[in-house]
Design an enzyme around this catalytic site. Structure first.
Site, PDB file in Angstrom:
ATOM      1  N   ASP A  80      75.330  69.143  23.235  1.00  0.00           N
ATOM      2  CA  ASP A  80      74.071  69.788  23.967  1.00  0.00           C
ATOM      3  C   ASP A  80      73.489  70.827  23.406  1.00  0.00           C
ATOM      4  OD1 ASP A  80      75.178  67.893  25.457  1.00  0.00           O
ATOM      5  OD2 ASP A  80      74.982  69.138  27.590  1.00  0.00           O
ATOM      6  N   ASP A 106      75.307  57.236  28.439  1.00  0.00           N
ATOM      7  CA  ASP A 106      75.962  58.373  28.030  1.00  0.00           C
ATOM      8  C   ASP A 106      77.440  58.301  27.875  1.00  0.00           C
ATOM      9  OD1 ASP A 106      76.532  60.980  27.024  1.00  0.00           O
ATOM     10  OD2 ASP A 106      75.458  62.082  28.738  1.00  0.00           O
TER      11      ASP A 106
HETATM   12  C1  GAL Z   1      75.917  65.279  28.518  1.00  0.00           C
HETATM   13  C2  GAL Z   1      74.751  65.142  27.970  1.00  0.00           C
HETATM   14  C3  GAL Z   1      73.568  66.021  28.669  1.00  0.00           C
HETATM   15  C4  GAL Z   1      73.478  65.333  30.086  1.00  0.00           C
HETATM   16  C5  GAL Z   1      74.889  65.486  30.667  1.00  0.00           C
HETATM   17  C6  GAL Z   1      74.780  64.718  32.231  1.00  0.00           C
HETATM   18  O1  GAL Z   1      76.943  64.619  27.999  1.00  0.00           O
HETATM   19  O2  GAL Z   1      75.013  65.496  26.684  1.00  0.00           O
HETATM   20  O3  GAL Z   1      72.361  65.850  27.882  1.00  0.00           O
HETATM   21  O4  GAL Z   1      72.942  64.134  30.026  1.00  0.00           O
HETATM   22  O5  GAL Z   1      75.982  64.940  30.065  1.00  0.00           O
HETATM   23  O6  GAL Z   1      76.096  64.793  32.754  1.00  0.00           O
END
Ligand code: GAL
Length: 420
Positions: free
Chosen positions: A216, A156
């Site tokens: 999200d 991510d």
């Molecule tokens: C965000 C992501 C979420 C989750 C989160 C964890 O960027 O969109 O789904 O993984 O980070 O920190």
């Protein structure tokens, strides 16, 4: 926090190397969208070994595993340290308080019950929740995860990085892709970049099996104003994907984000006031229609019977797991866009159709095969996949009453084919 802090020069060099590389980055995995559970939507980083084992046991007993939900994905928060890797040299470690037996033991447990285990990291110094990231340690981390028996990686680069240049994002996605391939363990690869820099256009070629198309999800069906405040509700996410279906197919999928079915407005992590049972059912149906990965986001140990029944509808899951791997497109919509017909062809030449009523009142909706599906079947039969009822044969448009925020999900077969 500057997660993608590679210097411009370095990123440019990496991108050139990436573009010139002739290596085949196709890992041959995820020929249908991944199905399972992920810890983030309900629990955020408040996860631990006991929770994950109970989740596995519960999904085993409730029939969710049998229905195909086999990936158990740890999201952010499994790691021991918050902060830069430089302050925590050495291999990544699991938090010894949250995961006293370690991740390998957990993967062994998952495998012994017929599940697969997924893990989470990111290409920055820090992950999105501030834990130690994989920057400059990609190969080492991939080898470590493979040695633990990991089967899925969400990598991510964080929704806050809308301004990261495409070359930089592409280079880090590709670097981890190569690291995973060299690890010699089949690991499904989710390159998560929140729908920035047209990730759908290039991520498959860089070895990703799935990529998020937006920021999200929130626990809402339709909550005007959400999108401006970062979150996408169910209808926002569907609209976001509407022009991207060409990029999705076997091995490489548009990811509409983890499911909100069953969160009931009680997530410890997501915003949102929850949705009705009908809205959750519509959300699940539409994610199946558009061939998104189906990762349950709620606490499966306490799901209501209604939510469980929603998630266990095998006729809906079959649309998602069809080997042809076609995502549904919008085939027709009313002038005010409150009514839409989504359709897709299936491997057996039948059609899956969703009659979606986005409006606030019950509506009569009509499916006209020649107009909406451009198929010239004179007589056809219809199966309602929520009522589990066969209807027809029909030789005229199919009409049905659709409640507010409901989607009628139909499968259509010809009885008599073409009249030319
Ligand atoms: C965000 C992501 C979420 C989750 C989160 C964890 O960027 O969109 O789904 O993984 O980070 O920190």
């Amino acid at each position: 926090m500057r997660l993608l802090s590679l210097s411009f020069l370095l990123s440019t060099c990496l991108a050139v190397v990436a573009q010139n590389s002739s290596s085949n980055l196709n890992n041959s995995l995820s020929l249908t969208p991944a199905m399972g559970w992920s810890s983030w939507n309900q629990f955020g980083d408040s996860i631990n070994e006991q929770l994950i084992m109970e989740t596995i046991d519960s999904m085993d007993k409730s029939g969710l595993k049998e229905a195909g939900f086999i990936y158990i994905n740890l999201d952010d928060g499994w790691q021991r340290y918050k902060g830069d890797r430089k302050d925590h040299p050495g291999p990544l470690e699991a938090d010894p308080v949250k995961f006293p037996s370690g991740i390998k033991a957990l993967a062994d447990y998952a495998h012994s019950k017929g599940f697969k285990l997924g893990i989470y990291s990111g290409p920055g110094d820090l992950t999105c929740a501030g834990y130690t990231g994989s920057k400059d340690h990609e190969s080492e981390d991939a080898v470590l995860w493979a040695s633990w028996g990991i089967d899925h990686l969400k990598y991510d680069s964080c929704c806050s990085h809308a301004d990261a240049p495409q070359a930089e994002v592409q280079a880090v996605v590709r670097t981890m892709s190569l690291a995973l391939l060299s690890s010699s363990r089949p690991i499904v690869y989710h390159a998560c970049h929140c729908g920035w820099v047209s990730v759908w256009e290039w991520a498959a070629a860089d070895g990703a099996n799935q990529w998020r198309i937006g920021q999200d999800i929130s626990d809402d069906f339709n909550y005007p104003g959400n999108r401006e405040k970062y979150y996408f509700d169910v209808l926002d996410m569907l609209d976001r994907g509407a022009n991207l279906t060409q990029y999705s197919g076997p091995g490489h999928w548009n990811d509409y984000d983890m499911l909100i079915v069953g969160l009931e407005g009680k997530s410890g992590q997501l915003v949102g006031t929850g949705a009705s049972d009908v809205e959750y059912r519509t959300h699940f149906s539409m994610w199946a229609m558009v061939a998104s990965p189906l990762l349950i986001g709620a606490d499966v140990r306490t799901l209501s019977n209604t939510s469980l029944t929603t998630l266990l509808n095998r006729e809906i899951i079959e649309l998602n797991q069809d080997p042809l791997g076609k995502p549904a497109d919008v085939a027709w919509e009313s002038a005010d866009k409150t009514q839409q017909i989504y359709a897709k062809v299936m491997a057996d030449d039948s059609y899956a159709v969703a009659l979606l009523n986005r409006g606030g009142a019950t509506a009569d909706m009509n499916l006209n095969l020649r107009r909406d599906l451009t198929i010239p079947w004179d007589k056809y039969r219809v199966r309602d996949l929520w009522k589990h009822e066969d209807k027809g044969p029909y030789d005229m448009p199919y009409s049905v009453e659709v409640m507010a925020h409901e989607a009628k999900i139909l499968r259509i077969w010809p009885v008599e084919k073409t009249r030319n």
